[in-house]
Design a protein around this motif. Structure first.
Motif, short mmCIF file in Angstrom:
data_model
loop_
_atom_site.label_atom_id
_atom_site.label_comp_id
_atom_site.label_asym_id
_atom_site.label_seq_id
_atom_site.Cartn_x
_atom_site.Cartn_y
_atom_site.Cartn_z
N ASN A 56 5.65 -9.06 15.24
CA ASN A 56 6.18 -8.26 16.36
C ASN A 56 7.66 -8.60 16.55
N ALA A 57 8.48 -7.58 16.67
CA ALA A 57 9.90 -7.77 16.94
C ALA A 57 10.20 -7.04 18.24
N VAL A 58 10.66 -7.79 19.23
CA VAL A 58 10.83 -7.21 20.56
C VAL A 58 12.26 -7.42 21.05
N ASP A 59 12.89 -6.34 21.45
CA ASP A 59 14.19 -6.45 22.09
C ASP A 59 13.98 -7.20 23.42
N PRO A 60 14.76 -8.27 23.66
CA PRO A 60 14.53 -9.08 24.88
C PRO A 60 14.52 -8.25 26.16
N ARG A 61 15.26 -7.13 26.14
CA ARG A 61 15.28 -6.28 27.35
C ARG A 61 13.95 -5.60 27.60
N GLU A 62 13.09 -5.59 26.58
CA GLU A 62 11.77 -4.94 26.73
C GLU A 62 10.64 -5.98 26.72
N ALA A 63 11.01 -7.26 26.76
CA ALA A 63 10.00 -8.32 26.63
C ALA A 63 9.02 -8.31 27.80
N GLU A 107 0.85 -1.19 0.00
CA GLU A 107 0.00 0.00 0.00
C GLU A 107 0.89 1.24 0.00
N PRO A 108 0.38 2.35 -0.56
CA PRO A 108 1.20 3.57 -0.64
C PRO A 108 1.69 4.02 0.74
N MET A 109 2.93 4.48 0.76
CA MET A 109 3.53 4.89 2.03
C MET A 109 4.37 6.15 1.83
N ALA A 110 4.28 7.07 2.76
CA ALA A 110 5.16 8.26 2.76
C ALA A 110 6.54 7.82 3.24
N ALA A 111 7.58 8.46 2.71
CA ALA A 111 8.96 8.05 3.02
C ALA A 111 9.25 8.09 4.52
N TYR A 112 8.65 9.05 5.22
CA TYR A 112 8.99 9.18 6.65
C TYR A 112 8.49 8.01 7.48
N LEU A 113 7.57 7.23 6.91
CA LEU A 113 7.01 6.09 7.63
C LEU A 113 7.75 4.79 7.36
N ALA A 114 8.79 4.87 6.52
CA ALA A 114 9.58 3.67 6.23
C ALA A 114 10.54 3.39 7.37
N THR A 115 10.80 2.11 7.61
CA THR A 115 11.81 1.74 8.60
C THR A 115 12.61 0.56 8.07
N ALA A 116 13.78 0.38 8.64
CA ALA A 116 14.62 -0.79 8.36
C ALA A 116 15.39 -1.03 9.65
N THR A 117 14.63 -1.22 10.71
CA THR A 117 15.23 -1.30 12.03
C THR A 117 15.96 -2.63 12.22
N VAL A 118 17.14 -2.54 12.83
CA VAL A 118 17.99 -3.71 13.00
C VAL A 118 18.31 -3.90 14.48
N GLY A 119 18.25 -5.14 14.94
CA GLY A 119 18.62 -5.40 16.33
C GLY A 119 18.54 -6.88 16.65
N LYS A 120 18.78 -7.18 17.91
CA LYS A 120 18.54 -8.55 18.40
C LYS A 120 17.11 -8.58 18.88
N PHE A 121 16.28 -9.25 18.14
CA PHE A 121 14.86 -9.22 18.46
C PHE A 121 14.29 -10.63 18.62
N THR A 122 13.33 -10.74 19.51
CA THR A 122 12.50 -11.94 19.56
C THR A 122 11.29 -11.67 18.68
N VAL A 123 11.00 -12.61 17.80
CA VAL A 123 9.95 -12.37 16.81
C VAL A 123 8.73 -13.23 17.10
#
Ligand code: ARG
Ligand code: ZN
Length: 467
Positions: A254-261, A225-241
């Motif tokens: 859902n991608a959650v940093d274990p420290r925030e689980a 679906e159409p998206m404005a550039a500011y709403l794009a992400t490419a977040t990288v980390g150690k995540f629980t999915v």
């Protein structure tokens, strides 16, 4: 939750023919954009962020291929933009800040390029006719970092201890890909992101592929679906999915940093019911994918409604989840044409929090309104009117969020619940995947209610000081 707690040239001239005397050339250039220029504008015409976005073309699709080394923080990127010229173009700009560009092609032919602040200036080997579809490929690399916004916040590619928190409102998209970076221009996206094995790269839309080889994992995401550039992400980390599909067929990731689980588990469980509740209020959820990125990046100080999958700098509370989810309708599906209209995003998302509370055993919207209205005339809440924040420095301030929501509450009082909720649904429905302005909202509200709302909106959106 209030906003505060979520946050804590030179004009380049076209190459002048040697035979044209300099004075004449200057006169021609001074004729400005009204003349039939073949040079794409350096901005989208937004007074708050004059260089955000560009003129002369529309991007239909971005194909971004990224490789991020979380140790060296080096990013290698290739962006292929499928665009259409809206005027004859001998030259056009993309927004890109920092990073080194190694090659640009237009329709496969090497194009000349230069850098001028946040403008990547591209001169195709042949002029592009008005209406022409074309492909721009940009190869680039470097160590991306955030941009500092007028309000002092950081936005864009924000390195973290295990990857990067990537959020681009209002102007940070240009810190990690060459873009037509203004919400006026909306596009579909493909992302192919390679990171060290053990890290996860999360972008927008649906995960369409994932494979690991030679110590690296590549994630492929598709935002159709159409998206404005500011709403794009490419977040990288150690995540629980966590992945599942809702009863409505929405794919949740859902991608959650274990420290925030621990802090986020109970709130994330509510996501399907929040989306369901909002769908009943605002109309069908606009996207085929949903979810959350819960990072551990406390220095960021805010969350963002990255399309389909909001990003949180730490475990969100329920109110914040409701807020970022409401943005999927108001801000993401229905987008701004100018940052001045930001209350259409933040006032609506804030009012969704009030409504959620009211309908789930908490304070009524009236009680929330009354508590705010009790604030003295000198309070920061009344510092400027939400419909005219004055500059990019003010777009995420309390008047935009809270007084913007108060304006909606006043509207509700004036037209009654039935019509009010019909207005919200009509707004989300009629402008779905498109844009809306404040003037269009006022017109729609008047059309739906048959009431002259001019003075109500004048008072609540534009009047200086406490109404
Ligand atoms: N739109 C976000 C929200 O949900 C706030 C983004 C703030 N961005 C910034 N650069 N300060 O409220
Ligand atoms: Zn918001």
């Amino acid at each position: 939750m209030q906003a505060a707690s979520r946050r804590t040239s030179v004009l380049r001239r076209e190459a002048v023919l040697a035979t044209v005397p300099v004075a004449v050339a200057a006169l021609l250039a001074a004729a400005g954009p009204a003349s039939a220029s073949t040079v794409g504008g350096s901005g989208a015409g937004d007074p708050y962020f004059p260089l955000s976005g560009n003129g002369g073309y529309h991007v239909g699709h971005y194909d971004l291929t990224l490789r991020y080394d979380t140790t060296s923080r080096h990013l290698d990127g290739t962006a292929v933009l499928s665009a259409r010229a809206t005027q004859r173009l001998t030259r056009f700009d993309l927004d890109l800040k920092g990073l080194k560009v190694t090659r640009v092609t237009v329709d496969g032919r090497t194009a000349r390029f230069s850098r001028n602040g946040q403008e990547l200036v591209v001169t195709p080997s042949r002029a592009l006719a008005k209406g022409r579809e074309f492909h721009v490929a940009v190869s680039y690399n470097g160590t991306p970092g955030p941009v500092t916004d007028p309000d002092g916040s950081a936005d864009g590619w924000i390195p973290t201890d295990d990857g990067a928190f990537v959020a681009g409102e209002p102007q940070g998209a240009m810190t990690w890909f060459p873009a037509n970076s203004h919400p006026k221009d909306k596009s579909s996206y493909d992302f192919t992101i390679t990171v060290p094995k053990g890290r996860t790269a999360v972008a927008n839309g649906v995960l369409v592929g994932q494979h690991t080889s030679a110590g690296r994992t590549t994630f492929r995401w598709r935002q159709s679906e159409p998206m404005a550039a500011y709403l794009a992400t490419a977040t990288v980390g150690k995540f629980t999915v966590q992945q599942y599909t809702t009863r409505d067929g929405i794919k949740v990731y859902n991608a959650v940093d274990p420290r925030e689980a621990n802090g986020s588990a109970s709130v994330l469980k509510e996501l399907p019911s929040v989306l369901d509740w909002e769908s009943r209020l605002f109309g069908p959820y606009p996207f085929r994918s949903a979810g959350a990125i819960v990072d551990h990046a406390p220095s960021v100080g805010y969350a963002l409604e990255t399309q389909g999958r909001p990003i949180y700098d730490s475990a969100p509370d329920l109110s914040t989840l409701v807020h970022e989810s409401a943005h999927q309708w108001f801000g993401d599906s229905v987008s701004l044409t100018a940052w001045k209209d930001i209350w259409l995003n933040e006032g609506f998302a804030t009012y969704a929090e009030w409504l959620y509370s009211e309908q789930h055993g908490g304070d009524s919207a009236q009680k929330t309104f009354d508590a705010l209205y009790a604030k003295p005339a000198g309070d920061a809440l009344w510092a400027y009117p939400p419909g005219d924040p004055g500059s990019g420095k003010n777009i995420f301030g309390e008047p935009v969020y809270a007084r913007g929501a108060m304006a909606l509450h006043e509207l509700r009082g004036a037209v009654g619940d039935t019509v009010f909720f019909r207005i919200l649904r009509a707004w989300a429905g009629e402008h779905r995947y498109g844009h809306g302005t404040t003037a269009q909202f006022v017109k729609l509200a008047e059309g739906q209610s048959g009431v002259d709302l001019g003075s109500l909106f004048q008072t609540w959106l534009y009047k200086k000081g406490k109404p």
